[in-house]
Write a protein that holds these residues in place. Structure first.
Motif, PDB file in Angstrom:
ATOM      1  N   VAL A  33       0.741  -0.910  -0.140  1.00 38.19           N
ATOM      2  CA  VAL A  33       0.275  -0.063  -0.434  1.00 38.19           C
ATOM      3  C   VAL A  33       1.045   1.138   0.044  1.00 38.19           C
ATOM      4  N   PHE A  34       2.177   1.130   0.409  1.00 35.42           N
ATOM      5  CA  PHE A  34       2.986   2.788   0.975  1.00 35.42           C
ATOM      6  C   PHE A  34       3.467   3.293  -0.528  1.00 35.42           C
ATOM      7  N   GLY A  35       4.002   1.845  -1.362  1.00 36.28           N
ATOM      8  CA  GLY A  35       4.915   1.523  -2.306  1.00 36.28           C
ATOM      9  C   GLY A  35       4.338   2.387  -3.341  1.00 36.28           C
ATOM     10  N   LEU A  65       8.530  -1.044  -8.722  1.00 32.89           N
ATOM     11  CA  LEU A  65       8.929  -2.795  -9.005  1.00 32.89           C
ATOM     12  C   LEU A  65       8.583  -3.210  -7.877  1.00 32.89           C
ATOM     13  N   ASP A  66       8.314  -4.833  -7.891  1.00 31.68           N
ATOM     14  CA  ASP A  66       8.208  -5.792  -6.139  1.00 31.68           C
ATOM     15  C   ASP A  66       8.232  -7.579  -6.755  1.00 31.68           C
ATOM     16  N   SER A  67       8.965  -7.852  -6.016  1.00 30.78           N
ATOM     17  CA  SER A  67       9.954  -9.373  -6.272  1.00 30.78           C
ATOM     18  C   SER A  67       8.559 -10.555  -6.674  1.00 30.78           C
ATOM     19  N   ALA A  73       0.223  -6.131  -3.595  1.00 33.15           N
ATOM     20  CA  ALA A  73      -0.145  -6.817  -2.871  1.00 33.15           C
ATOM     21  C   ALA A  73      -0.320  -8.229  -2.600  1.00 33.15           C
ATOM     22  N   ASN A  74       1.172  -8.918  -2.889  1.00 31.76           N
ATOM     23  CA  ASN A  74       0.639 -10.224  -3.347  1.00 31.76           C
ATOM     24  C   ASN A  74       1.042 -10.412  -1.465  1.00 31.76           C
ATOM     25  N   ALA A  75       0.811 -12.706  -1.680  1.00 27.56           N
ATOM     26  CA  ALA A  75       0.434 -12.851  -0.203  1.00 27.56           C
ATOM     27  C   ALA A  75       1.566 -12.864   0.600  1.00 27.56           C
ATOM     28  N   SER A 114       2.919 -10.042   1.744  1.00 27.37           N
ATOM     29  CA  SER A 114       3.200  -9.205   1.783  1.00 27.37           C
ATOM     30  C   SER A 114       1.917  -8.598   3.013  1.00 27.37           C
ATOM     31  N   SER A 115       2.295  -7.332   3.860  1.00 24.62           N
ATOM     32  CA  SER A 115       1.764  -6.709   5.094  1.00 24.62           C
ATOM     33  C   SER A 115       0.191  -6.198   4.511  1.00 24.62           C
ATOM     34  N   SER A 116       0.212  -6.304   3.335  1.00 27.88           N
ATOM     35  CA  SER A 116      -1.035  -5.174   2.338  1.00 27.88           C
ATOM     36  C   SER A 116      -2.282  -6.742   1.624  1.00 27.88           C
ATOM     37  N   ALA A 117      -1.499  -7.667   2.546  1.00 23.80           N
ATOM     38  CA  ALA A 117      -2.216  -8.861   1.672  1.00 23.80           C
ATOM     39  C   ALA A 117      -3.740  -9.070   1.890  1.00 23.80           C
ATOM     40  N   SER A 134      -9.019  -7.249   3.675  1.00 21.80           N
ATOM     41  CA  SER A 134      -9.523  -6.497   4.802  1.00 21.80           C
ATOM     42  C   SER A 134      -8.747  -5.370   6.101  1.00 21.80           C
ATOM     43  N   ARG A 135      -8.886  -4.390   5.665  1.00 20.31           N
ATOM     44  CA  ARG A 135      -7.908  -3.459   6.971  1.00 20.31           C
ATOM     45  C   ARG A 135      -8.883  -2.365   7.063  1.00 20.31           C
ATOM     46  N   ILE A 136      -8.679  -2.137   8.497  1.00 21.89           N
ATOM     47  CA  ILE A 136      -9.808  -1.114   9.407  1.00 21.89           C
ATOM     48  C   ILE A 136      -8.930   0.056   8.793  1.00 21.89           C
ATOM     49  N   ILE A 137     -10.036   0.757   8.886  1.00 24.34           N
ATOM     50  CA  ILE A 137      -9.724   2.574   8.844  1.00 24.34           C
ATOM     51  C   ILE A 137     -10.277   3.307   9.483  1.00 24.34           C
ATOM     52  N   VAL A 164      13.238  -8.778  -8.449  1.00 23.97           N
ATOM     53  CA  VAL A 164      13.672  -8.521  -6.789  1.00 23.97           C
ATOM     54  C   VAL A 164      14.733  -7.159  -7.291  1.00 23.97           C
ATOM     55  N   VAL A 165      14.481  -6.732  -6.495  1.00 23.47           N
ATOM     56  CA  VAL A 165      15.466  -5.670  -6.480  1.00 23.47           C
ATOM     57  C   VAL A 165      17.152  -5.734  -5.479  1.00 23.47           C
ATOM     58  N   ALA A 166      17.998  -5.962  -5.217  1.00 18.07           N
ATOM     59  CA  ALA A 166      19.177  -6.084  -4.471  1.00 18.07           C
ATOM     60  C   ALA A 166      19.303  -5.186  -4.114  1.00 18.07           C
ATOM     61  N   VAL A 209      -2.404 -15.611   7.442  1.00 20.80           N
ATOM     62  CA  VAL A 209      -1.124 -15.342   8.361  1.00 20.80           C
ATOM     63  C   VAL A 209       0.092 -14.204   8.175  1.00 20.80           C
ATOM     64  N   CYS A 210       0.017 -13.015   8.784  1.00 17.07           N
ATOM     65  CA  CYS A 210       0.626 -12.034   7.727  1.00 17.07           C
ATOM     66  C   CYS A 210       2.088 -11.356   8.668  1.00 17.07           C
ATOM     67  N   GLN A 211       2.687 -10.380   8.461  1.00 15.43           N
ATOM     68  CA  GLN A 211       3.066  -9.597   9.277  1.00 15.43           C
ATOM     69  C   GLN A 211       3.215  -8.670   9.558  1.00 15.43           C
ATOM     70  N   GLY A 239       1.348  -2.867  11.638  1.00 13.88           N
ATOM     71  CA  GLY A 239       0.107  -2.572  12.597  1.00 13.88           C
ATOM     72  C   GLY A 239      -1.179  -1.782  12.173  1.00 13.88           C
ATOM     73  N   HIS A 240      -0.074  -0.980  11.838  1.00 18.79           N
ATOM     74  CA  HIS A 240      -1.333   0.162  11.850  1.00 18.79           C
ATOM     75  C   HIS A 240      -1.493   1.362   9.788  1.00 18.79           C
ATOM     76  N   GLY A 241      -0.596   0.734   9.905  1.00 18.98           N
ATOM     77  CA  GLY A 241      -0.079   1.897   7.711  1.00 18.98           C
ATOM     78  C   GLY A 241      -0.700   1.739   7.114  1.00 18.98           C
ATOM     79  N   PHE A 242      -1.502   0.448   6.963  1.00 21.51           N
ATOM     80  CA  PHE A 242      -2.975   0.577   5.767  1.00 21.51           C
ATOM     81  C   PHE A 242      -3.239   1.272   5.269  1.00 21.51           C
ATOM     82  N   LYS A 243      -4.602   1.972   6.319  1.00 24.10           N
ATOM     83  CA  LYS A 243      -4.689   3.221   6.195  1.00 24.10           C
ATOM     84  C   LYS A 243      -4.469   4.448   5.760  1.00 24.10           C
ATOM     85  N   HIS A 244      -3.650   4.419   6.400  1.00 26.04           N
ATOM     86  CA  HIS A 244      -2.966   6.048   6.133  1.00 26.04           C
ATOM     87  C   HIS A 244      -1.472   5.710   4.797  1.00 26.04           C
TER      88      HIS A 244
HETATM   89  C1  LIG Z   1      -2.720  -9.062  10.231  1.00 19.60           C
HETATM   90  C2  LIG Z   1      -2.989  -8.015   9.881  1.00 19.60           C
HETATM   91  C3  LIG Z   1      -3.203  -6.699  10.281  1.00 19.60           C
HETATM   92  C4  LIG Z   1      -3.727  -5.357   9.984  1.00 19.60           C
HETATM   93  N1  LIG Z   1      -4.239  -4.863   9.892  1.00 19.60           N
HETATM   94  C5  LIG Z   1      -5.031  -3.028   9.979  1.00 19.60           C
HETATM   95  C6  LIG Z   1      -6.035  -2.587  10.254  1.00 19.60           C
HETATM   96  O1  LIG Z   1      -6.672  -3.222  10.158  1.00 19.60           O
HETATM   97  N2  LIG Z   1      -5.189  -1.327  10.026  1.00 19.60           N
HETATM   98  C7  LIG Z   1      -4.510  -0.934   9.280  1.00 19.60           C
HETATM   99  O2  LIG Z   1      -4.332   0.882   8.551  1.00 19.60           O
HETATM  100  N3  LIG Z   1      -3.208  -1.566   8.542  1.00 19.60           N
HETATM  101  C8  LIG Z   1      -3.544  -2.238   9.256  1.00 19.60           C
HETATM  102  N4  LIG Z   1      -2.553  -3.631   8.980  1.00 19.60           N
HETATM  103  C9  LIG Z   1      -0.973  -3.135   9.173  1.00 19.60           C
HETATM  104  C10 LIG Z   1      -1.283  -2.567   7.582  1.00 19.60           C
HETATM  105  O3  LIG Z   1      -1.349  -3.480   6.523  1.00 19.60           O
HETATM  106  C11 LIG Z   1       0.115  -2.331   7.197  1.00 19.60           C
HETATM  107  O4  LIG Z   1       1.166  -1.214   7.461  1.00 19.60           O
HETATM  108  C12 LIG Z   1       0.399  -2.072   5.547  1.00 19.60           C
HETATM  109  O5  LIG Z   1       0.311  -3.304   4.602  1.00 19.60           O
HETATM  110  C13 LIG Z   1       2.204  -1.966   5.165  1.00 19.60           C
HETATM  111  O6  LIG Z   1       2.679  -1.806   3.518  1.00 19.60           O
HETATM  112  P1  LIG Z   1       3.905  -1.333   3.568  1.00 19.60           P
HETATM  113  O7  LIG Z   1       3.858  -1.452   2.152  1.00 19.60           O
HETATM  114  O8  LIG Z   1       4.445  -0.832   3.934  1.00 19.60           O
HETATM  115  O9  LIG Z   1       4.574  -2.954   2.984  1.00 19.60           O
HETATM  116  P2  LIG Z   1       4.388  -4.094   2.708  1.00 19.60           P
HETATM  117  O10 LIG Z   1       3.104  -4.085   1.931  1.00 19.60           O
HETATM  118  O11 LIG Z   1       4.044  -5.821   3.149  1.00 19.60           O
HETATM  119  O12 LIG Z   1       5.052  -4.055   1.085  1.00 19.60           O
HETATM  120  C14 LIG Z   1       6.378  -4.658   1.094  1.00 19.60           C
HETATM  121  C15 LIG Z   1       6.449  -5.195  -0.663  1.00 19.60           C
HETATM  122  O13 LIG Z   1       8.096  -4.823  -1.154  1.00 19.60           O
HETATM  123  C16 LIG Z   1       7.690  -5.822  -1.356  1.00 19.60           C
HETATM  124  N5  LIG Z   1      10.072  -5.764  -1.900  1.00 19.60           N
HETATM  125  C17 LIG Z   1      10.608  -6.924  -0.085  1.00 19.60           C
HETATM  126  N6  LIG Z   1      11.762  -6.146  -0.850  1.00 19.60           N
HETATM  127  C18 LIG Z   1      11.905  -6.143  -2.002  1.00 19.60           C
HETATM  128  C19 LIG Z   1      13.269  -6.015  -2.991  1.00 19.60           C
HETATM  129  N7  LIG Z   1      14.300  -6.553  -2.886  1.00 19.60           N
HETATM  130  N8  LIG Z   1      12.392  -5.662  -4.356  1.00 19.60           N
HETATM  131  C20 LIG Z   1      11.803  -5.576  -4.931  1.00 19.60           C
HETATM  132  N9  LIG Z   1      10.419  -6.202  -4.494  1.00 19.60           N
HETATM  133  C21 LIG Z   1      10.134  -6.247  -2.841  1.00 19.60           C
HETATM  134  C22 LIG Z   1       7.633  -6.851  -1.292  1.00 19.60           C
HETATM  135  O14 LIG Z   1       6.827  -8.398  -1.940  1.00 19.60           O
HETATM  136  C23 LIG Z   1       5.988  -6.845  -0.687  1.00 19.60           C
HETATM  137  O15 LIG Z   1       4.877  -6.713  -1.820  1.00 19.60           O
HETATM  138  C24 LIG Z   1      -2.189  -5.063   9.201  1.00 19.60           C
HETATM  139  C25 LIG Z   1      -1.149  -5.813   9.261  1.00 19.60           C
HETATM  140  C26 LIG Z   1      -0.998  -7.227   9.229  1.00 19.60           C
HETATM  141  C27 LIG Z   1      -0.281  -7.848   8.451  1.00 19.60           C
END
Ligand SMILES: Cc1cc2nc3c(=O)[nH]c(=O)nc-3n(C[C@H](O)[C@H](O)[C@H](O)COP(=O)(O)OP(=O)(O)OC[C@H]3O[C@@H](n4cnc5c(N)ncnc54)[C@H](O)[C@@H]3O)c2cc1C
Length: 383
Positions: A14-16, A33-35, A39-41, A43-46, A49-52, A172-174, A312-314, A342-347
């Motif tokens: 979601v951030f990128g 670019l994404d590996s 929002a692949n399975a 990733s944290s954005s996968a 549903s996410r709360i806003i 995949v970016v090094a 299962v996510c992280q 754990g709270h970033g998606f909405k933003h």
């Molecule tokens: C179970 C769970 C519940 C949540 N609930 C909420 C909620 O209710 N409300 C809320 O606001 N937030 C929630 N969050 C948090 C929110 O989902 C995350 O903060 C947000 O999705 C983070 O997004 P991101 O883009 O930083 O990371 P990600 O979505 O993980 O994206 C990172 C991307 O980088 C790519 N990448 C990594 N390394 C490389 C590389 N070397 N080259 C190319 N690509 C690469 C990965 O493939 C991945 O797609 C929750 C998170 C989880 C896990």
């Protein structure tokens, strides 16, 4: 031949995705670019549903960001006729003995002009008879907040960024090396991708990509999510009867039966430290027992309900839960964008706008998001 872009965004969570969207809208030549894919399975954005929500206790900065992001999500969904990607379920905060966070939330929401209602226990009992309110003293409802259909929303943002001129590629970016301004990043296939700026929005992978600077400052934690099947024909767990809910003292949260997937529920406490590429995506029996006991207490009618789906996510936590948005300390055109904690998606939309502003307008950085404030010991302060 090396293709040159203004900005390369690495990571299509979601951030990128929103960073690429804002940059493309501002006329930049952007490659995203994404590996594994948007929002692949892994990733944290996968998640589906996410709360806003707008409330953040006394942490007004995140309320402001959530308000800004809410407006942008709504505008985006309206422009693309994607009302299916948001459910205005309302978000109900439930406070136990220590109501401080909910009281602080009320003060900030009032100051920021966010609509909310406050309930005593008697009102909660009358309005939500399907919730087990043992130990609950009161509640606060944000009626305009709700649920973003996360994975599909990210896909929609990436599609729209591409329509605005961005290019998306699965590579995949090094880890980049160098000092001052770097000219290019290299993919695992040996391809050079040249750009003026490089935004690493790599979630839980940030520590792996930058082990020296971030290895000890990003704490990926395993998080398990459960969906409980609703009894046939029972509408007590669907909106509008049941809003999205947050139990403050148990650090649990969940949402009503959306798209007939069942009642979603999870514990927000941080699980064990994990590796995002390889961690098992199968829930543990211990967690099943723990969540069953919690559901039996809070939603007694679902005490024996089947678990119809699990995820299962992280989280990619920083030491205290504040975002990490800063320049690399040696490579000045390399940016870190992460720490969703754990709270970033909405933003997402507000994040993309902020990053675009920092890069293109040279706006000042918020101290709380700086690398300098990120500790190597976890002390969670943002919820
Ligand atoms: C179970 C769970 C519940 C949540 N609930 C909420 C909620 O209710 N409300 C809320 O606001 N937030 C929630 N969050 C948090 C929110 O989902 C995350 O903060 C947000 O999705 C983070 O997004 P991101 O883009 O930083 O990371 P990600 O979505 O993980 O994206 C990172 C991307 O980088 C790519 N990448 C990594 N390394 C490389 C590389 N070397 N080259 C190319 N690509 C690469 C990965 O493939 C991945 O797609 C929750 C998170 C989880 C896990």
């Amino acid at each position: 031949m090396t293709k040159t872009y203004d900005i390369a965004v690495i990571g299509a969570g979601v951030f990128g995705a929103w960073t690429a969207w804002h940059l493309a809208r501002r006329g930049q030549r952007v490659v995203l670019l994404d590996s594994y894919g948007p929002a692949n399975a892994r990733s944290s954005s996968a998640g589906e549903s996410r709360i806003i929500r707008m409330g953040y206790g006394a942490d007004e900065i995140y309320t402001r960001w959530a308000q800004r992001a809410y407006t942008q999500w709504q505008d985006f969904f309206a422009a693309g006729q994607r009302s299916d990607l948001f459910h205005k379920t309302g978000v109900l905060w439930l406070a136990g003995k220590d109501g401080a966070r909910v009281r602080d939330t009320a003060v900030v929401l009032a100051r920021r002009g966010v609509r909310f209602e406050q309930f005593d226990l008697r009102t909660l009992e009358a309005r939500y008879p399907q919730i087990g309110l043992d130990g609950i003293a009161g509640g606060l409802l944000e009626p305009d907040s709700g649920v973003l259909m996360a994975r599909r929303a990210v896909a929609a943002v990436v599609e729209d960024a591409v329509r605005a001129g961005a290019e998306y590629r699965t590579v995949v970016v090094a880890t980049p090396h160098g000092a001052g301004k770097i000219a290019a990043v290299v993919t695992s296939a040996g391809e050079r991708i040249a750009a003026g700026e490089f935004v690493f929005a790599c979630g839980a992978w940030l520590g792996k990509i930058f082990p020296d600077l971030l290895g000890g400052r990003i704490f990926p934690s395993r998080q398990e999510v459960f969906f409980f099947g609703i009894p046939p024909g029972d509408l007590r767990f669907s909106p509008p009867a049941l809003p999205t809910f947050l139990f403050q003292e148990e650090l649990s949260y969940g949402m009503p039966d959306l798209e007939s997937r069942g009642l979603k529920i999870a514990l927000d406490a941080h699980g064990e430290c994990v590796e995002p590429d390889t961690q098992s995506r199968i829930v543990s029996l211990k967690s099943v027992e723990e969540i069953r006991a919690h559901v039996a207490r809070r939603f007694p009618a679902l005490g024996n309900a089947p678990i119809v789906e699990t995820r299962v996510c992280q989280y990619e936590n920083t030491s205290n839960g504040d975002f990490l948005i800063d320049q690399h300390s040696e490579m000045e055109n390399v940016w870190f964008v992460g720490g969703g904690s754990g709270h970033g998606f909405k933003h997402g939309p507000a994040m993309g706008e902020y990053v675009a502003g920092r890069i293109l307008d040279h706006t000042a950085g918020e101290e709380r998001f700086s690398l300098a404030t990120k500790d190597v010991v976890q002390r969670r302060a943002v919820y």
